[in-house]
Design a protein around this motif. Structure first.
Motif, PDB file in Angstrom:
ATOM      1  N   TYR A   2       0.731  -1.166  -0.084  1.00  0.00           N
ATOM      2  CA  TYR A   2      -0.103   0.075  -0.039  1.00  0.00           C
ATOM      3  C   TYR A   2       1.083   1.241  -0.072  1.00  0.00           C
ATOM      4  O   TYR A   2       0.737   2.077  -0.927  1.00  0.00           O
ATOM      5  N   PHE A   3       1.887   1.346   0.971  1.00  0.00           N
ATOM      6  CA  PHE A   3       2.620   2.548   0.947  1.00  0.00           C
ATOM      7  C   PHE A   3       3.425   2.582  -0.176  1.00  0.00           C
ATOM      8  O   PHE A   3       3.762   3.561  -0.844  1.00  0.00           O
ATOM      9  N   TYR A   4       4.059   1.565  -0.965  1.00  0.00           N
ATOM     10  CA  TYR A   4       4.858   1.464  -1.962  1.00  0.00           C
ATOM     11  C   TYR A   4       4.034   2.148  -3.217  1.00  0.00           C
ATOM     12  O   TYR A   4       4.377   2.842  -4.255  1.00  0.00           O
ATOM     13  N   ARG A  58       4.793   5.323  -5.703  1.00  0.00           N
ATOM     14  CA  ARG A  58       4.751   5.112  -7.176  1.00  0.00           C
ATOM     15  C   ARG A  58       3.793   6.108  -7.854  1.00  0.00           C
ATOM     16  O   ARG A  58       4.180   6.926  -8.807  1.00  0.00           O
ATOM     17  N   VAL A  59       2.711   6.281  -7.426  1.00  0.00           N
ATOM     18  CA  VAL A  59       1.393   6.993  -8.071  1.00  0.00           C
ATOM     19  C   VAL A  59       1.932   8.540  -7.535  1.00  0.00           C
ATOM     20  O   VAL A  59       1.967   9.450  -8.664  1.00  0.00           O
ATOM     21  N   ASN A  60       2.292   8.967  -6.316  1.00  0.00           N
ATOM     22  CA  ASN A  60       2.615  10.267  -6.322  1.00  0.00           C
ATOM     23  C   ASN A  60       3.886  10.747  -6.817  1.00  0.00           C
ATOM     24  O   ASN A  60       4.187  11.995  -7.058  1.00  0.00           O
ATOM     25  N   GLU A  61       4.664  10.050  -6.961  1.00  0.00           N
ATOM     26  CA  GLU A  61       5.927   9.997  -7.876  1.00  0.00           C
ATOM     27  C   GLU A  61       5.821  10.572  -9.163  1.00  0.00           C
ATOM     28  O   GLU A  61       6.089  11.543  -9.592  1.00  0.00           O
ATOM     29  N   ASP A  62       4.883   9.796  -9.796  1.00  0.00           N
ATOM     30  CA  ASP A  62       4.311   9.935 -11.193  1.00  0.00           C
ATOM     31  C   ASP A  62       3.545  11.096 -11.590  1.00  0.00           C
ATOM     32  O   ASP A  62       3.375  11.580 -12.446  1.00  0.00           O
ATOM     33  N   GLN A  93       7.948   4.766   4.475  1.00  0.00           N
ATOM     34  CA  GLN A  93       7.051   3.982   5.366  1.00  0.00           C
ATOM     35  C   GLN A  93       6.803   2.540   4.867  1.00  0.00           C
ATOM     36  O   GLN A  93       6.833   1.694   5.618  1.00  0.00           O
ATOM     37  N   ALA A  94       6.942   2.356   3.262  1.00  0.00           N
ATOM     38  CA  ALA A  94       7.167   1.198   2.905  1.00  0.00           C
ATOM     39  C   ALA A  94       8.400   0.288   3.673  1.00  0.00           C
ATOM     40  O   ALA A  94       8.424  -0.738   3.761  1.00  0.00           O
ATOM     41  N   ILE A  95       9.365   0.941   3.447  1.00  0.00           N
ATOM     42  CA  ILE A  95      10.713   0.372   3.954  1.00  0.00           C
ATOM     43  C   ILE A  95      10.770   0.013   5.364  1.00  0.00           C
ATOM     44  O   ILE A  95      10.990  -1.075   5.936  1.00  0.00           O
ATOM     45  N   ASN A  96       9.902   1.001   6.374  1.00  0.00           N
ATOM     46  CA  ASN A  96       9.917   0.801   7.575  1.00  0.00           C
ATOM     47  C   ASN A  96       9.048  -0.599   7.894  1.00  0.00           C
ATOM     48  O   ASN A  96       9.349  -1.214   8.843  1.00  0.00           O
ATOM     49  N   VAL A  97       8.206  -0.813   7.234  1.00  0.00           N
ATOM     50  CA  VAL A  97       7.332  -1.934   7.432  1.00  0.00           C
ATOM     51  C   VAL A  97       7.560  -3.186   6.678  1.00  0.00           C
ATOM     52  O   VAL A  97       7.782  -4.183   7.374  1.00  0.00           O
ATOM     53  N   GLY A  98       8.468  -3.161   5.568  1.00  0.00           N
ATOM     54  CA  GLY A  98       8.609  -4.104   4.690  1.00  0.00           C
ATOM     55  C   GLY A  98      10.131  -4.651   4.460  1.00  0.00           C
ATOM     56  O   GLY A  98      10.443  -5.365   3.748  1.00  0.00           O
ATOM     57  N   ARG A  99      11.026  -4.163   5.354  1.00  0.00           N
ATOM     58  CA  ARG A  99      12.450  -4.297   4.740  1.00  0.00           C
ATOM     59  C   ARG A  99      12.864  -5.610   5.063  1.00  0.00           C
ATOM     60  O   ARG A  99      14.008  -6.086   4.555  1.00  0.00           O
ATOM     61  N   ASN A 100      12.105  -6.446   6.052  1.00  0.00           N
ATOM     62  CA  ASN A 100      12.669  -7.903   6.160  1.00  0.00           C
ATOM     63  C   ASN A 100      11.836  -8.942   5.789  1.00  0.00           C
ATOM     64  O   ASN A 100      11.935 -10.043   5.811  1.00  0.00           O
ATOM     65  N   PHE A 104       8.840  -4.732  -2.468  1.00  0.00           N
ATOM     66  CA  PHE A 104       8.445  -3.350  -2.221  1.00  0.00           C
ATOM     67  C   PHE A 104       9.488  -2.574  -1.652  1.00  0.00           C
ATOM     68  O   PHE A 104       9.603  -1.323  -1.866  1.00  0.00           O
ATOM     69  N   ALA A 105       9.882  -3.002  -0.436  1.00  0.00           N
ATOM     70  CA  ALA A 105      10.666  -2.178   0.198  1.00  0.00           C
ATOM     71  C   ALA A 105      12.177  -1.620  -0.318  1.00  0.00           C
ATOM     72  O   ALA A 105      12.404  -0.570  -0.514  1.00  0.00           O
TER      73      ALA A 105
END
Length: 497
Positions: A409-411, A415-419, A432-439, A444-445
């Motif tokens: 969801y964060f990823y 992507r959408v906001n970047e584009d 936020q995507a990195i914080n939740v999913g880095r492991n 996504f992270a």
């Protein structure tokens, strides 16, 4: 209708033939030029007929085996049949033997051998035969390099050298890269891009204009798939404008680049208007591509195109990915039974040579996708950024119970906001995507870290860009690890690390 760049008449033909015919036995004459043109329009049957007539009239013309190899190459690219590949492969040696016995003083002597080696390498790589492919690429590279030294004004050398440099320079770590390294092969992406760009600009001004379409085919592929360049769409539109609309290869190239770069409506129109008829080589992949394009705008008539691809396709590539997309269509329609049946087919049918099919297996083994996230993903891939954001805005992070869905969801928001040029918001989303999913094992992270690096690069903040790229490299044991790490390494090169 765009203007055809081949004009077989009068003085022009005489000039071209004189330029191409360095000896009687490497005679790129009017018949050969016409066959070459038909090959690049994917009128392969017509090309075969012309070549058969040329072979009968001039049995020692060593351009003939080169053109025969072109036909086999594009036949196999469009056919995707491994059994056909194995049947036709035997012709390679006899063609090389015929050419190697000919005029060593001709610029076509090494060039023709290199093209044949490179074409078989590219086909072989589609079936995982990496050692043999690497050996052929190495031979082709040596032959083209030597030919460039002997004949620096022979511009076609750059078609293969540009492709080899770009692909070798951008290869992620893996079996193919390590195999190529055993032959001492290294490339440089920017060098390859420069070579191909120079050809795109200058071939039309030279007597080697008939090689233009082949150069553009390679250049568009490198821009879109290898370099993943933001200029891929604009440059492909620009450089294909002068190629005949009667070329099915042009229709494929335009539709593919449009679909890959978020111009979905344009891709659908190109595929709908593509030239058809018995003169053209059957090309089932175009139905697969139409299915992808329509699904990316949530048009459920995509189903019929995927089903037609499965009916007419003679190979195993894209089969897993097709069933995955059919599964997604079922899921979006609320048919879980059909979704589950298609996921079983993803696991059991087709091959996993192609990256799309490898990722399809990963998706099939992952938990069932969240419908809203799937819709947002498809719309984003189709270039419908505002619609994608609207779908994402219907949910909040706390609505997702799994760490996977929350990370995605964060990823997707990032992507959408970047584009949509909301770069500061995108940076927050990616973090936020990195914080939740880095492991987690999902991509996504790590991909979020790469995208952060690109934003910081654009903001001329090399310190934070390097930090983001290094963070992407530090994350391990996730999907697409080699490709994401390679993308981060390319970013570090650009920022001077």
């Amino acid at each position: 209708m765009s203007q055809r760049f081949f004009k077989f008449n009068g003085l022009f033909i005489i000039l071209i033939v004189c330029s191409f015919s360095s000896s009687a036995n490497f005679d790129f004459n009017a018949n050969c030029l016409k066959a070459y043109q038909n090959i690049f329009e994917l009128k392969l049957t017509t090309a075969r007929q012309i070549i058969a007539a040329e072979k009968k009239a001039h049995p020692t013309n060593a351009i003939v085996p080169l053109l025969e190899n072109y036909i086999d190459y594009y036949y196999l690219l469009t056919n995707e049949s491994k059994s056909e590949f194995e049947r036709l492969e035997a012709a390679k040696t006899s063609r090389l033997d015929q050419i190697s016995d000919d005029d060593k003083t001709s610029p076509y002597y090494l060039y023709a051998q290199a093209q044949i080696n490179l074409q078989w390498a590219l086909i072989r790589g589609r079936y995982g035969a990496y050692f043999a492919a690497a050996r052929e690429i190495s031979k082709a590279n040596s032959q083209l390099t030597e030919n460039s030294k002997k004949f620096p004004g022979f511009h076609p050398n750059g078609i293969g050298l540009g492709l080899i440099n770009a692909v070798m320079g951008a290869l992620p770590d893996g079996v193919l890269k390590s195999t190529l390294a055993t032959f001492g092969l290294k490339g440089n992406l920017q060098t390859g891009l420069n070579i191909l760009n120079n050809l795109a600009e200058n071939l039309p001004k030279s007597t080697y204009e008939p090689f233009y379409e082949e150069a553009i085919f390679n250049y568009a592929y490198v821009l879109s798939d290898v370099a993943k360049s933001s200029q891929a769409y604009n440059k492909t539109i620009k450089y294909t404008a002068r190629i005949a609309d009667s070329s099915l290869l042009k229709a494929y190239l335009l539709a593919y680049v449009c679909a890959r770069n978020g111009y979905t409506d344009q891709a659908i129109k190109i595929l709908s208007d593509r030239p058809t008829g018995s003169n053209y080589q059957p090309f089932p992949y175009l139905d697969y591509l139409m299915g992808i394009a329509k699904l990316n705008k949530l048009d459920f008539t995509a189903t019929s195109h995927f089903e037609k691809f499965l009916q007419t396709n003679k190979g195993n590539n894209y089969v897993k990915d097709t069933y995955l997309h059919l599964g997604w269509l079922s899921l979006l329609k609320g048919d879980d039974t059909s979704y589950n049946a298609n996921i079983v087919k993803v696991k059991n049918l087709g091959s996993n040579y192609h990256d799309r099919d490898k990722q399809a297996i990963n998706e099939a083994n992952a938990p069932k996708p969240n419908k809203n996230l799937l819709k947002a993903r498809l719309l984003f891939d189709g270039g419908y950024f505002t619609k994608s954001l609207t779908v994402l805005s219907e949910s909040k992070a706390e609505n997702f119970t799994s760490a996977k869905d929350k990370t995605e969801y964060f990823y997707r928001l990032g992507r959408v906001n970047e584009d949509l040029d909301k770069h500061d918001t995108a940076l927050i989303n990616y973090q936020q995507a990195i914080n939740v999913g880095r492991n987690l094992k999902y991509y996504f992270a790590a991909k979020s870290a790469v995208q952060m690096g690109k934003i910081y690069e654009a903001k001329r903040n090399p310190g934070k860009a390097k930090s983001s790229y290094n963070l992407a490299i530090e994350m391990k044991n996730h999907e697409q690890e080699n490709y994401i790490e390679n993308e981060a390494k390319q970013g570090l090169k650009r920022t001077g690390s």
